[in-house]
Write an enzyme that holds these catalytic residues in place. Structure first.
Site, PDB file in Angstrom:
ATOM      1  CD  GLU A  52     -74.180  53.415 -62.712  1.00 46.31           C
ATOM      2  OE1 GLU A  52     -73.933  52.559 -63.579  1.00 46.31           O
ATOM      3  OE2 GLU A  52     -75.117  53.316 -61.910  1.00 46.31           O
ATOM      4  CB  SER A  57     -78.237  48.806 -67.839  1.00 51.17           C
ATOM      5  OG  SER A  57     -77.656  49.628 -68.829  1.00 51.17           O
ATOM      6  CG  HIS A  69     -73.508  50.282 -65.991  1.00 53.86           C
ATOM      7  ND1 HIS A  69     -74.610  51.032 -65.638  1.00 53.86           N
ATOM      8  CD2 HIS A  69     -73.894  49.545 -67.069  1.00 53.86           C
ATOM      9  CE1 HIS A  69     -75.593  50.776 -66.473  1.00 53.86           C
ATOM     10  NE2 HIS A  69     -75.200  49.856 -67.343  1.00 53.86           N
TER      11      HIS A  69
END
Length: 521
Positions: free
Chosen positions: A328, A208, A429
């Site tokens: 995600e 990220s 994610h």
């Protein structure tokens, strides 16, 4: 915790010193650094150093480039993590004195092991290198590598751009956090051999925001030569913030502090809590969310956008892995039960700019998805479209830019799904963090079930192989070939893993017609 000076040195530094027993010298080995010796501890077959100071207290240099620490002579205890940067996140230990790093090594010897430097996520706003998910013990022990994690300045402390109205002292304020990372990587270059590492085989990897920071470093001249392999996990940075939008945000922040621009320098002395609270106002550029602070195209530290208009030539020769997860946005939007029960009438209203992050009419996107996947539900379309438009899109742009430059990256998509919540959150994610770092048993890990450790063996093995040779292939994978513009080869990380050509090709073509600007910039 800050490093604490001790008045007695261990026998590993002074063999004739009688103040410590042989057992104490074994249990608490000492390593040299250019700033001063540090004392760690043994954890199984790994020697651990937590909270090594790599930079001076940033509270004394708020909004300015970080500086090396003042040297020390006596061994400093490196038994506990150092403070995280001030933030609104859940980190319990926060301080502007936050420039600390952590090292896990199989041995303080002359071996030259690959070095894996993990840069934490949390956007540019929150997090630290101290999460149990980032513990380097297993990764170091099972792969004979040296693992490093670190803290650096975040949010306004690392990225508030004050250069246009606060004078020369704040000329580098928009990239102070990136300069911290560069200082840490210089520490690795100068010191890691004393921890059994190879300064010529340094891999930086991050998820990220960590991946985005790395993508930015790839285009930062002062970071050249400090790392030799790169892996980004759901973290890309195609464009940086422009200086005028960054100034607009800083102006809004000053307004919230009741400071006119000619008093901008006063922020150097205001309380931390007041600065953070003022940054919670709505972002004036995006129109949603709190103020975005991230790297700035300031023509000082950063002189070009990270991956626009092309891949940076400075890092073209560095082998790269680019990864994303299939689902995600289930991490951000999947917690709302309404998003799992959408109707076709509901769907257009949910596909807002805040959720899609690109300016596109939802009706056309919905029609395209229904044609591609007639068996999908409205919720399936929602999560897939938001993922493809706002998260996966940047990774594909970077992969295609590398391929176009003739230096293709290895690309993966995580499809493996944890059984948590009945699997309804998909491969979301953050799910690849414990898999890449081999920490599936750590507190906070979503990687559960009988396939979690086999999946971690596959992904962490690929990362360790990549750190060692620049090639992620290992016996647990089918042949992984780099991404080119003909086949768009992608490793599908699953149990078992498999290669696919151009997965999500219809989605790639659908969104390629819409201009992409990195969300926030």
């Amino acid at each position: 915790m800050k490093l604490r000076r001790r008045t007695v040195m261990t026998g590993l530094l002074l063999p004739t010193l009688s103040g410590f027993t042989r057992q104490q010298r074994i249990d608490h080995p000492v390593a040299p650094t250019t700033n001063g010796p540090v004392r760690g501890y043994r954890d199984g077959g790994v020697t651990v150093f937590k909270g090594i100071r790599y930079g001076a207290d940033t509270g004394q240099r708020r909004f300015q480039p970080s500086a090396p620490p003042r040297p020390w002579a006596d061994p400093a205890d490196a038994f506990a993590y150092g403070p995280a940067s001030p933030q609104t996140g859940p980190e319990l230990n926060q301080s502007e004195d936050c420039l600390f790093l952590n090292v896990w090594t199989p041995g303080l010897d002359a071996e030259r092991r690959p070095v894996m430097v993990y840069i934490h996520g949390g956007g540019y706003s929150t997090g630290s290198g101290s999460s149990p998910l980032y513990d380097g013990t297993r990764l170091a022990a099972r792969n004979d590598v040296v693992v490093v994690t670190l803290n650096h300045r975040l949010n306004l402390f690392g990225y508030a751009y004050l250069a246009r109205f606060a004078g020369p002292a704040f000329a580098d304020s928009g990239n102070a956090g990136q300069l911290d990372l560069i200082l840490a990587l210089r520490w690795v270059r100068n010191n890691i051999a004393g921890f059994g590492g190879d300064p010529s085989r340094v891999m930086v990897f991050g998820q990220s925001g960590g991946g985005a920071k790395i993508a930015t470093l790839m285009a930062t001249p002062s970071a050249a030569g400090l790392f030799h392999r790169v892996a980004t996990m759901s973290g890309q940075q195609v464009t940086a913030s422009g200086p005028m939008n960054a100034t607009r945000r800083a102006t809004a922040w000053l307004d919230a502090l009741d400071l006119p621009p000619d008093r901008a320098a006063d922020v150097a002395n205001l309380p931390v809590d007041r600065l953070l609270r003022a940054a919670e106002i709505t972002d004036p550029v995006l129109g949603y969310g709190s103020l975005y602070f991230g790297p700035v195209l300031d023509d000082r530290t950063l002189t070009r956008h990270p991956f626009y208009p092309d891949a940076p030539t400075q890092s073209a020769a560095i082998p790269m892995i680019i990864g994303n997860t299939r689902d995600e946005t289930r991490a951000f939007l999947g917690g709302d039960p309404a998003n799992h029960a959408l109707t076709w009438d509901d769907l257009p209203g949910r596909m807002t700019l805040a959720n899609m992050r690109i300016d596109v009419a939802p009706e056309g996107v919905i029609a395209a998805y229904r044609a591609m996947h007639p068996d999908w539900s409205p919720s399936d379309v929602f999560f897939a479209a938001t993922t493809a438009a706002r998260s996966w899109r940047g990774a594909i742009i970077e992969a295609e830019a590398r391929a176009a430059a003739g230096t293709p990256a290895f690309v993966y998509q995580l499809n493996w799904t944890s059984p948590i919540d009945g699997g309804r959150r998909g491969a979301m994610h953050t799910d690849d963090i414990p898999l890449a770092l081999d920490t599936v048993a750590a507190p906070g890990s979503r990687a559960q079930g009988p396939q979690a450790q086999p999946m971690a063996d596959i992904l962490s093995g690929a990362f360790a192989a990549f750190a060692r040779t620049g090639d992620p292939n290992h016996p647990g994978l089918p042949a992984w070939t780099p991404y080119d513009l003909t086949r768009r080869q992608t490793m599908i990380m699953d149990v078992p893993p498999r290669m696919e050509d151009d997965p999500r090709g219809g989605e790639r073509r659908l969104f390629a017609r819409v201009p992409y600007i990195q969300p926030g910039t």
